[in-house]
Design a protein around this motif. Structure first.
Motif, PDB file in Angstrom:
ATOM      1  N   LYS A  39      17.747  27.669 -27.759  1.00 26.70           N
ATOM      2  CA  LYS A  39      18.153  26.961 -28.973  1.00 26.70           C
ATOM      3  C   LYS A  39      17.754  25.489 -28.915  1.00 26.70           C
ATOM      4  O   LYS A  39      17.731  24.805 -29.927  1.00 26.70           O
ATOM      5  N   GLY A  40      17.419  25.008 -27.723  1.00 25.46           N
ATOM      6  CA  GLY A  40      16.943  23.636 -27.574  1.00 25.46           C
ATOM      7  C   GLY A  40      15.628  23.396 -28.297  1.00 25.46           C
ATOM      8  O   GLY A  40      15.245  22.251 -28.538  1.00 25.46           O
ATOM      9  N   SER A  41      14.927  24.465 -28.650  1.00 24.30           N
ATOM     10  CA  SER A  41      13.682  24.351 -29.408  1.00 24.30           C
ATOM     11  C   SER A  41      13.943  24.068 -30.881  1.00 24.30           C
ATOM     12  O   SER A  41      13.060  23.615 -31.596  1.00 24.30           O
ATOM     13  N   CYS A  42      15.144  24.364 -31.334  1.00 24.42           N
ATOM     14  CA  CYS A  42      15.519  24.220 -32.747  1.00 24.42           C
ATOM     15  C   CYS A  42      16.122  22.843 -32.999  1.00 24.42           C
ATOM     16  O   CYS A  42      16.494  22.150 -32.076  1.00 24.42           O
ATOM     17  N   GLN A  91      22.290  19.845 -33.767  1.00 25.24           N
ATOM     18  CA  GLN A  91      23.351  19.726 -34.765  1.00 25.24           C
ATOM     19  C   GLN A  91      23.501  18.300 -35.288  1.00 25.24           C
ATOM     20  O   GLN A  91      24.085  18.097 -36.347  1.00 25.24           O
ATOM     21  N   SER A  92      22.964  17.341 -34.568  1.00 22.91           N
ATOM     22  CA  SER A  92      23.051  15.949 -35.019  1.00 22.91           C
ATOM     23  C   SER A  92      21.882  15.557 -35.931  1.00 22.91           C
ATOM     24  O   SER A  92      21.841  14.426 -36.432  1.00 22.91           O
ATOM     25  N   THR A  93      20.967  16.478 -36.176  1.00 23.50           N
ATOM     26  CA  THR A  93      19.825  16.210 -37.049  1.00 23.50           C
ATOM     27  C   THR A  93      20.314  15.936 -38.474  1.00 23.50           C
ATOM     28  O   THR A  93      21.233  16.596 -38.960  1.00 23.50           O
ATOM     29  N   TYR A 107      21.527  18.672 -41.089  1.00 25.63           N
ATOM     30  CA  TYR A 107      21.680  19.958 -40.387  1.00 25.63           C
ATOM     31  C   TYR A 107      22.840  20.763 -40.975  1.00 25.63           C
ATOM     32  O   TYR A 107      22.697  21.941 -41.273  1.00 25.63           O
ATOM     33  N   GLU A 108      23.991  20.132 -41.148  1.00 24.40           N
ATOM     34  CA  GLU A 108      25.159  20.840 -41.680  1.00 24.40           C
ATOM     35  C   GLU A 108      24.921  21.352 -43.092  1.00 24.40           C
ATOM     36  O   GLU A 108      25.384  22.436 -43.448  1.00 24.40           O
ATOM     37  N   ASN A 109      24.188  20.596 -43.911  1.00 24.69           N
ATOM     38  CA  ASN A 109      23.857  21.064 -45.260  1.00 24.69           C
ATOM     39  C   ASN A 109      23.006  22.330 -45.198  1.00 24.69           C
ATOM     40  O   ASN A 109      23.199  23.256 -45.996  1.00 24.69           O
TER      41      ASN A 109
END
Length: 144
Positions: free
Chosen positions: A40-43, A46-48, A51-53
């Motif tokens: 998942k480190g490739s994706c 969560q702080s991007t 991201y939440e949207n």
């Protein structure tokens, strides 16, 4: 002569594949973004920004578990299980149709689509008709 043009975020470029799904009524389904790598480190983290949207809109961020960012057997199953099937289930419920109602899923032909993904059908959701097409070569005419 050649000229170097600077860009914003030049050191942060990453190629990825986006699976775009649109229903026949024009509804755009959540996107599936596939990134090269084995974790998942490739994706996106969560702080991007936004991201939440994206997650709230149902987007799926997935690593390919390969050295490429192309769709694989596993990511195709994830697309069906997490995006396509839930949409069809919800739409059938909204229309008052039985869940056993047949469904047509029309997809462009890539090598992964012609592989065991569409041949091995014990894992594929029931009541699906799959129409494979390559632009201008094959078109589904009708399903009975």
């Amino acid at each position: 002569g050649a000229k170097q043009i600077s860009t914003v975020g030049n050191d942060e470029k990453h190629a990825f594949t986006v699976m775009v799904s649109i229903s026949n009524d024009g509804t755009m389904l959540p996107l599936q973004a596939i990134y090269q790598g084995y974790s998942k480190g490739s994706c996106p983290s969560q702080s991007t920004l936004n991201y939440e949207n994206c997650i709230s809109a149902g987007f799926q961020f997935e690593n390919s578990n390969t050295k490429t960012y192309w769709s694989t057997y596993a990511t195709m199953h994830s697309l069906v299980d997490n995006i396509i099937s839930p949409y069809f289930k919800q739409k059938k419920q909204e229309l008052g149709l039985p869940q056993t109602q047949k469904t047509i899923w029309q997809i462009d032909v890539w090598s992964v689509h012609r592989s065991r993904f569409l041949v091995m059908d014990e894992d594929r959701p029931p009541n699906y008709w799959v129409a494979l097409c390559t632009w201008g070569l094959h078109w589904p005419v009708s399903a009975v």
